[in-house]
Design a protein around this motif. Structure first.
Motif, PDB file in Angstrom:
ATOM      1  N   LEU A  34      37.155  46.324  43.418  1.00 24.42           N
ATOM      2  CA  LEU A  34      38.409  45.105  43.298  1.00 24.42           C
ATOM      3  C   LEU A  34      38.210  44.010  44.233  1.00 24.42           C
ATOM      4  O   LEU A  34      37.127  43.676  44.798  1.00 24.42           O
ATOM      5  CB  LEU A  34      39.369  45.369  43.994  1.00 24.42           C
ATOM      6  N   PRO A  35      38.736  43.118  43.343  1.00 25.65           N
ATOM      7  CA  PRO A  35      38.166  41.457  43.886  1.00 25.65           C
ATOM      8  C   PRO A  35      38.581  41.202  45.114  1.00 25.65           C
ATOM      9  O   PRO A  35      39.820  41.982  45.721  1.00 25.65           O
ATOM     10  CB  PRO A  35      38.950  40.683  43.129  1.00 25.65           C
ATOM     11  N   GLU A  36      38.574  40.125  46.147  1.00 25.51           N
ATOM     12  CA  GLU A  36      39.128  40.222  46.577  1.00 25.51           C
ATOM     13  C   GLU A  36      40.372  39.368  47.222  1.00 25.51           C
ATOM     14  O   GLU A  36      41.689  39.999  48.036  1.00 25.51           O
ATOM     15  CB  GLU A  36      38.533  39.425  47.985  1.00 25.51           C
ATOM     16  N   GLU A  37      41.212  38.853  46.042  1.00 29.11           N
ATOM     17  CA  GLU A  37      42.293  38.648  46.088  1.00 29.11           C
ATOM     18  C   GLU A  37      42.467  38.615  44.660  1.00 29.11           C
ATOM     19  O   GLU A  37      41.630  39.033  43.705  1.00 29.11           O
ATOM     20  CB  GLU A  37      42.662  37.082  45.920  1.00 29.11           C
ATOM     21  N   GLY A  38      44.046  39.048  44.153  1.00 27.52           N
ATOM     22  CA  GLY A  38      44.454  39.249  42.975  1.00 27.52           C
ATOM     23  C   GLY A  38      44.154  41.184  42.926  1.00 27.52           C
ATOM     24  O   GLY A  38      43.733  41.475  41.876  1.00 27.52           O
ATOM     25  N   THR A  81      46.309  42.576  40.564  1.00 30.07           N
ATOM     26  CA  THR A  81      46.813  41.771  38.959  1.00 30.07           C
ATOM     27  C   THR A  81      45.165  42.718  38.361  1.00 30.07           C
ATOM     28  O   THR A  81      45.148  43.407  37.069  1.00 30.07           O
ATOM     29  CB  THR A  81      46.404  40.429  38.564  1.00 30.07           C
ATOM     30  N   ALA A  82      44.378  43.105  39.235  1.00 35.63           N
ATOM     31  CA  ALA A  82      43.622  43.791  38.945  1.00 35.63           C
ATOM     32  C   ALA A  82      43.770  45.258  38.702  1.00 35.63           C
ATOM     33  O   ALA A  82      43.210  46.139  37.962  1.00 35.63           O
ATOM     34  CB  ALA A  82      42.114  43.787  40.217  1.00 35.63           C
ATOM     35  N   LEU A  83      44.307  45.282  39.412  1.00 35.62           N
ATOM     36  CA  LEU A  83      45.206  47.530  39.544  1.00 35.62           C
ATOM     37  C   LEU A  83      45.402  47.876  37.976  1.00 35.62           C
ATOM     38  O   LEU A  83      45.265  48.687  37.782  1.00 35.62           O
ATOM     39  CB  LEU A  83      45.687  47.614  40.232  1.00 35.62           C
ATOM     40  N   ALA A  84      46.693  46.660  37.711  1.00 30.95           N
ATOM     41  CA  ALA A  84      47.467  46.456  36.528  1.00 30.95           C
ATOM     42  C   ALA A  84      45.972  46.569  34.976  1.00 30.95           C
ATOM     43  O   ALA A  84      46.164  47.222  34.266  1.00 30.95           O
ATOM     44  CB  ALA A  84      48.370  45.265  36.560  1.00 30.95           C
ATOM     45  N   THR A  85      45.229  45.519  35.235  1.00 25.49           N
ATOM     46  CA  THR A  85      44.501  45.442  34.507  1.00 25.49           C
ATOM     47  C   THR A  85      43.764  47.325  34.012  1.00 25.49           C
ATOM     48  O   THR A  85      43.903  47.525  33.073  1.00 25.49           O
ATOM     49  CB  THR A  85      42.655  44.328  35.095  1.00 25.49           C
ATOM     50  N   THR A  96      29.130  55.252  36.075  1.00 27.36           N
ATOM     51  CA  THR A  96      29.494  54.944  37.066  1.00 27.36           C
ATOM     52  C   THR A  96      29.716  53.456  38.101  1.00 27.36           C
ATOM     53  O   THR A  96      31.145  54.252  39.503  1.00 27.36           O
ATOM     54  CB  THR A  96      27.184  54.952  37.586  1.00 27.36           C
ATOM     55  N   SER A  97      30.295  52.639  37.600  1.00 23.58           N
ATOM     56  CA  SER A  97      31.147  51.911  37.962  1.00 23.58           C
ATOM     57  C   SER A  97      31.759  50.809  37.300  1.00 23.58           C
ATOM     58  O   SER A  97      30.926  50.747  36.673  1.00 23.58           O
ATOM     59  CB  SER A  97      30.159  50.951  38.883  1.00 23.58           C
ATOM     60  N   VAL A  98      33.068  50.042  37.884  1.00 24.28           N
ATOM     61  CA  VAL A  98      33.295  49.157  36.697  1.00 24.28           C
ATOM     62  C   VAL A  98      33.771  47.677  37.819  1.00 24.28           C
ATOM     63  O   VAL A  98      34.426  48.187  38.982  1.00 24.28           O
ATOM     64  CB  VAL A  98      34.627  49.674  36.752  1.00 24.28           C
ATOM     65  N   ASP A  99      33.035  47.396  37.836  1.00 20.99           N
ATOM     66  CA  ASP A  99      33.169  45.806  39.387  1.00 20.99           C
ATOM     67  C   ASP A  99      34.168  44.383  37.943  1.00 20.99           C
ATOM     68  O   ASP A  99      33.560  44.727  36.853  1.00 20.99           O
ATOM     69  CB  ASP A  99      31.770  45.547  38.794  1.00 20.99           C
ATOM     70  N   MET A 100      35.331  44.448  38.983  1.00 21.98           N
ATOM     71  CA  MET A 100      36.350  43.404  38.097  1.00 21.98           C
ATOM     72  C   MET A 100      36.570  42.478  39.403  1.00 21.98           C
ATOM     73  O   MET A 100      37.408  42.102  39.666  1.00 21.98           O
ATOM     74  CB  MET A 100      37.658  44.367  38.081  1.00 21.98           C
ATOM     75  N   ARG A 101      35.298  42.310  40.221  1.00 22.07           N
ATOM     76  CA  ARG A 101      35.206  40.839  41.265  1.00 22.07           C
ATOM     77  C   ARG A 101      35.391  40.104  40.622  1.00 22.07           C
ATOM     78  O   ARG A 101      36.113  39.024  41.002  1.00 22.07           O
ATOM     79  CB  ARG A 101      34.376  41.314  41.999  1.00 22.07           C
ATOM     80  N   ILE A 154      32.426  43.787  34.658  1.00 19.75           N
ATOM     81  CA  ILE A 154      31.501  44.798  34.066  1.00 19.75           C
ATOM     82  C   ILE A 154      31.577  46.342  34.632  1.00 19.75           C
ATOM     83  O   ILE A 154      31.679  46.894  35.469  1.00 19.75           O
ATOM     84  CB  ILE A 154      30.366  43.826  34.858  1.00 19.75           C
ATOM     85  N   VAL A 155      31.443  47.270  33.883  1.00 19.89           N
ATOM     86  CA  VAL A 155      31.369  48.240  33.903  1.00 19.89           C
ATOM     87  C   VAL A 155      28.898  48.700  33.320  1.00 19.89           C
ATOM     88  O   VAL A 155      28.406  48.198  33.125  1.00 19.89           O
ATOM     89  CB  VAL A 155      31.430  49.278  32.347  1.00 19.89           C
ATOM     90  N   ARG A 156      29.058  49.968  34.598  1.00 24.15           N
ATOM     91  CA  ARG A 156      27.469  50.539  34.571  1.00 24.15           C
ATOM     92  C   ARG A 156      28.146  52.044  34.146  1.00 24.15           C
ATOM     93  O   ARG A 156      28.003  52.508  34.331  1.00 24.15           O
ATOM     94  CB  ARG A 156      27.120  50.035  36.039  1.00 24.15           C
TER      95      ARG A 156
END
Length: 327
Positions: free
Chosen positions: A261-265, A268-272, A288-293, A299-301
């Motif tokens: 998750l990002p440091e801010e917002g 919004t990231a959880l809703a997305t 294995t991971s979802v990068d929403m920073r 970005i999906v790995r």
């Protein structure tokens, strides 16, 4: 005769000039009052006579002062010996036990104890923490000290102690509630909502508590978990929340997927994330991971198997395309 008389007077004058000044004290004979029978005792006159100073001092000091000073000296020496010998605690404990025994003998024994607000601690644990035992008497029990000792236990947020004579003790507790498990450097602890470490994690009854990981997570978990509770679909799939660099959170889901998750917002990231999962079953895929920073991309790995399958599929498609071109 004149010569002899002059010689006698000369000798007496010489003796008087060389002899020290004397003070004559008359001594009257009891057998006669005739002045001619008085006898004189001569003593040298001394200005620095120490006997006179101590005599005056002795007359001015109160009676019994010497005995009192001796007793004080003995007590002081005994006290010093006890302290240097490391027996101070034993002496104090023995004194307290003695006075409690006397108070119990005259009717101030603690015959009943009532404890309210107790959920996690047993009655014996509460009494042990408060320093109350079978030798304690209600008369000499310091309620304020018992309260302070109780509040020193991490489970107890507040306490009230009342002495109801002649033999009843009332203790009212406000316990902290176990809120989460906190992991730091491989060690697990049970923490309260405010981050207070209650005890090491050893009891299975705390196994369903949420797991928070990382330095500083114990004090910041409450605010983040309150936000996560607004998204139950994600919350129910979360196995642990991890504080990274004391700045931002990662989610570790039950299927092993990491969500960065990002440091801010964060909201919004959880809703997305919920939207993508509902539309494309993102969280159920072989990833294995979802990068929403980053705010403008996700970005999906893929997992190793998924990445290999995808590579094979791309290679097969490319080969098929080349064959079609050759034809």
């Amino acid at each position: 005769m004149d010569g002899g008389g002059r010689l006698s007077r000369s000798v007496r004058q010489t003796q008087s000039r060389s002899a020290p000044t004397r003070k004559a004290a008359p001594v009257t004979s009891r057998s006669s009052s005739n002045p001619s029978t008085r006898r004189y005792v001569f003593e040298p006159e001394r200005e620095d006579n120490p006997n006179g100073f101590f005599a005056k001092l002795e007359r001015r000091l109160p009676r019994g002062l010497g005995v009192a000073a001796t007793v004080a000296l003995l007590i002081g020496a005994g006290t010093l010996g006890v302290i240097k010998g490391g027996h101070g605690d034993n002496v104090v404990s023995a004194f307290q036990d003695t006075r409690n025994a006397l108070a119990n003998a005259v009717g101030f024994r603690i015959t009943s104890v009532a404890i309210s607000g107790r959920k996690q601690l047993t009655q014996d644990e509460v009494l042990a923490v408060g320093g109350v035992n079978g030798r304690s008497s209600l008369l000499f029990l310091d309620a304020a000290s018992v309260r302070d000792r109780l509040k020193g236990d991490p489970w107890i947020a507040d306490a009230t102690v009342q002495k109801l004579y002649p033999g009843h003790l009332q203790i009212d507790l406000v316990e902290r509630k176990p809120y989460a498990l906190w992991q730091l450097d491989g060690r697990l602890s049970v923490i309260a909502e405010d981050g207070t470490v209650l005890e090491p994690y050893v009891a299975n009854r705390f196994s369903l508590l949420p797991l928070v990981v990382g330095k500083g997570a114990e004090t910041r978990a409450h605010a983040f978990l309150d936000v996560l509770a607004n998204y139950p679909n994600i919350r129910n799939q979360t196995r642990a929340v991890i504080l990274v660099g004391e700045r931002r959170w990662n989610l570790r889901l039950t299927n092993g997927l990491d969500v960065r998750l990002p440091e801010e917002g964060v909201e919004t990231a959880l809703a997305t994330l919920i939207k993508l999962d509902g539309e494309e079953q993102l969280l159920s895929r072989d990833i294995t991971s979802v990068d929403m920073r980053l705010p403008d991309r996700l970005i999906v790995r893929l997992s190793e198997d998924a990445a290999k399958a995808r590579a094979d599929a791309l290679a097969a498609a490319s080969k098929q395309k080349r064959k079609a071109g050759d034809a």
